[in-house]
Scaffold this active site. Structure first.
Site, short mmCIF file in Angstrom:
data_model
loop_
_atom_site.label_atom_id
_atom_site.label_comp_id
_atom_site.label_asym_id
_atom_site.label_seq_id
_atom_site.Cartn_x
_atom_site.Cartn_y
_atom_site.Cartn_z
N HIS A 1 0.83 -1.21 0.00
CA HIS A 1 0.00 0.00 0.00
C HIS A 1 0.86 1.25 0.00
CE1 HIS A 1 0.27 1.26 4.33
NE2 HIS A 1 0.38 -0.03 4.58
N GLU B 1 -5.21 2.03 2.83
CA GLU B 1 -5.11 0.84 3.69
C GLU B 1 -5.27 1.22 5.14
OE1 GLU B 1 -3.03 -1.89 6.42
OE2 GLU B 1 -2.50 0.17 5.92
N ASP C 1 3.60 -5.93 3.73
CA ASP C 1 3.18 -4.83 4.61
C ASP C 1 3.59 -5.06 6.05
OD1 ASP C 1 2.00 -2.47 5.47
OD2 ASP C 1 0.00 -3.33 5.65
N HIS D 1 3.73 3.63 12.39
CA HIS D 1 2.73 4.66 12.72
C HIS D 1 3.28 5.75 13.64
CE1 HIS D 1 -1.03 1.92 11.84
NE2 HIS D 1 -0.16 1.98 10.84
#
Length: 576
Positions: free
Chosen positions: A382, A433, A463, A540
């Site tokens: 992604h 995503e 991923d 993240h």
């Protein structure tokens, strides 16, 4: 792991002991006499030998790659070049013999005595004959050994070495984070589509993905007021309600604590234990449960095993203000609570999901199959990311690995027909995503039921960080039938034979390709050994930058996907 060559039976031993390879007039004797199973420590010995084989394979691979430079020369110049390579091989073998003495007993040596090798393809055949017996394959044509080696070598040691890292750096440095709903993402999609056209891929286009939640981060602030004043380092949890609240905070360690502690009118601080991402991530969604029990705000310890003062974001959903806090602040609040301190916190969350959803795009490109163009193999990753860091680990690296796996196949196919896939290999860079697999879901809705006369025979995604596999915990998490898994194991055995540790495990979780997997299409997710915990140290967060990956990481990931696509794309029969 790699293939163990344990010879049992006198006839087999005799055959292997008599193996004589004549290489351009020079002799190379490979005598393989392996220990019997009578010894109690045979299993441990086989394991030690396996590790030695892998190290030897890596050494040989590097030497073969170096010899490619000699191909440009002719006559005596070429011979002199190759002689230099062989001298290097002998030097490397000399260094390995000390380890062989430690690992092997007398009469059990497996290291070939290289007296002279002047042809790199013969050198390759020596390597393959030692590490990959023909008898181990039931489904996959043994001819794929040689072509897979060429493909791996091309990416790890040849013209494309290091290219994938540079490509990824250009994307993340030039465009930065690429959250759905931002021009950064859309500009990246346009730039990559143009790059794909320039490279000569077929069917390059984008497809719309509507209905994506439009999150906009605001100036959020969370302040500890008692027992002392401190601005906490936070990231609002996207999908949760904005708001300004102040109140006493209570520290919980699991969802079970909601039944034990009164949270009515209070701010909940969830300080969970790390138990792996798939289990721990539910705590980021805990605002729903906190609101159900009457809490006015929710703070979650970031979903990561380690921290250097960085909060981690990620999608959530609740009707109360919610944010992620650092591991350090979470553990401090837990200590204060255990000492009976009153904790008071003020939350001012301005980040919000806007009323109108946005549209983004998936990016698609093909190498069209020569014999079965309507049978499609998907390699994917992604392109979108969160709005912190660069989105390098998650998941520009995966995109680069997919792109370069296909580029290697395409370039080799232009010179060698055996690399032209019979089935179509399709690369897809998903969008949105992070908001909940919107790109993957939309593509399946538009294509998954054969609407365009296509049959999807294999789907895959990277991923979990495109890291080089370094030990046996690296795997292809596979969903499919028993027979399909057997085929995957044979393909992985080919990869193992070049010193790349990898195995196949069963997994129902398939990320963006989940709908295909649930529909019975064999599917896999690549998870390196670093993908289990190291990846989540930066995932993240503001630390998700290109420096966390090496060029070798991306080259190896590309090589794994290239071999998968090459073998499945050219097998006479692939079970679907």
């Amino acid at each position: 792991m790699g293939t163990s060559l344990i010879v049992t039976g006198e006839e087999e031993k005799s055959k292997m002991s008599k193996l004589l390879l004549i290489l351009l007039g020079s002799s190379i004797f490979v005598v393989l006499v392996m220990p019997t199973n009578e010894q109690k420590d045979a299993q441990k010995k086989a394991s030690d030998q396996e590790k030695f084989r892998m190290k030897f394979a890596q050494t040989m691979m590097g030497s073969v790659a170096e010899s490619e430079a000699c191909d440009k020369l002719e006559g005596d110049a070429k011979k002199a070049c190759l002689v230099k390579i062989i001298d290097k091989v002998k030097e490397k073998m000399g260094k390995l013999r000390a380890e062989e003495e430690r690992v092997m007993d007398d009469g059990e040596k497996i290291l070939p005595h290289l007296d002279g090798v002047l042809d790199k393809m013969r050198l390759e055949s020596v390597l393959l004959s030692i590490f990959f017996p023909l008898s181990t394959l039931a489904y996959v044509d043994p001819a794929f050994r040689g072509s897979s080696y060429t493909l791996i070598s091309y990416l790890l040691h040849g013209r494309m070495k290091g290219e994938a890292k540079s490509w990824m750096e250009e994307i993340v440095d030039d465009f930065g984070p690429r959250m759905a709903g931002t021009m950064a993402l859309e500009n990246t999609i346009d730039a990559i589509a143009q790059k794909l056209r320039i490279e000569g891929f077929q069917n390059v286009h984008t497809e719309p993905v509507p209905g994506i939640p439009h999150f906009v981060r605001g100036e959020d602030r969370v302040t500890l007021l008692e027992p002392r004043r401190l601005d906490l380092n936070i990231l609002a949890i996207p999908g949760c309600q904005p708001g300004h609240v102040r109140g006493q905070a209570v520290v919980l360690e699991s969802f079970d604590d909601f039944r034990k502690v009164n949270v009515q009118g209070k701010i909940v601080v969830m300080v969970h234990k790390w138990m792996g991402y798939s289990w721990t991530v539910q705590n980021r969604q805990g605002g729903v449960e906190a609101a159900r029990w009457g809490a006015i705000g929710y703070l979650a310890k970031s979903i990561t095993p380690e921290s250097m003062g960085s909060p981690h974001t990620g999608w959530g959903k609740s009707g109360i203000p919610s944010a992620s806090i650092t591991l350090e602040d979470a553990e401090m609040l837990k200590r204060l609570s255990k000492r009976g301190k009153r904790i008071e916190i003020e939350m001012n969350i301005r980040s919000r999901v806007m009323p109108d959803p946005v549209i983004s795009r998936n990016t698609i490109f093909d190498i069209k199959g020569s014999h079965h163009p309507n049978e499609v193999i998907i390699l994917s990753a992604h392109l979108d990311s969160w709005d912190v860091g660069q989105g390098a680990l998650d998941d520009a690296a995966g995109c680069s690995a997919v792109f370069h796996a296909m580029k290697a196949i395409k370039q080799l196919a232009e010179r060698q027909p055996r690399f032209q896939p019979k089935r179509t290999i399709r690369g897809i860079f998903w969008t949105a995503e992070e908001q909940g697999f919107y790109g993957g879901r939309q593509y399946y809705a538009d294509h998954g039921n054969g609407q365009h006369g296509e049959k999807f025979v294999f789907v895959s995604e990277s991923d979990n960080g495109a890291f080089k596999p370094t030990n046996s915990t690296a795997n292809l998490a596979f969903k499919g039938t028993r027979e399909q898994m057997d085929i995957m194991n044979e393909i992985v055995t080919i990869i193992n034979s070049y010193g790349i540790p990898l195995k196949v495990i069963h997994s129902n979780g398939q990320g963006d390709v989940q709908q295909f997997a649930d529909d019975g299409v064999p599917s896999t997710m690549y998870i390196s050994d670093k993908g289990w915990e190291f990846y989540f140290n930066f995932h993240h967060s503001a630390g998700d930058y290109a420096d966390k990956l090496s060029a070798e990481d991306l080259d190896y990931t590309a090589a794994i996907f290239a071999v998968l696509a090459h073998v499945i794309g050219n097998m006479r029969e692939w079970v679907r």
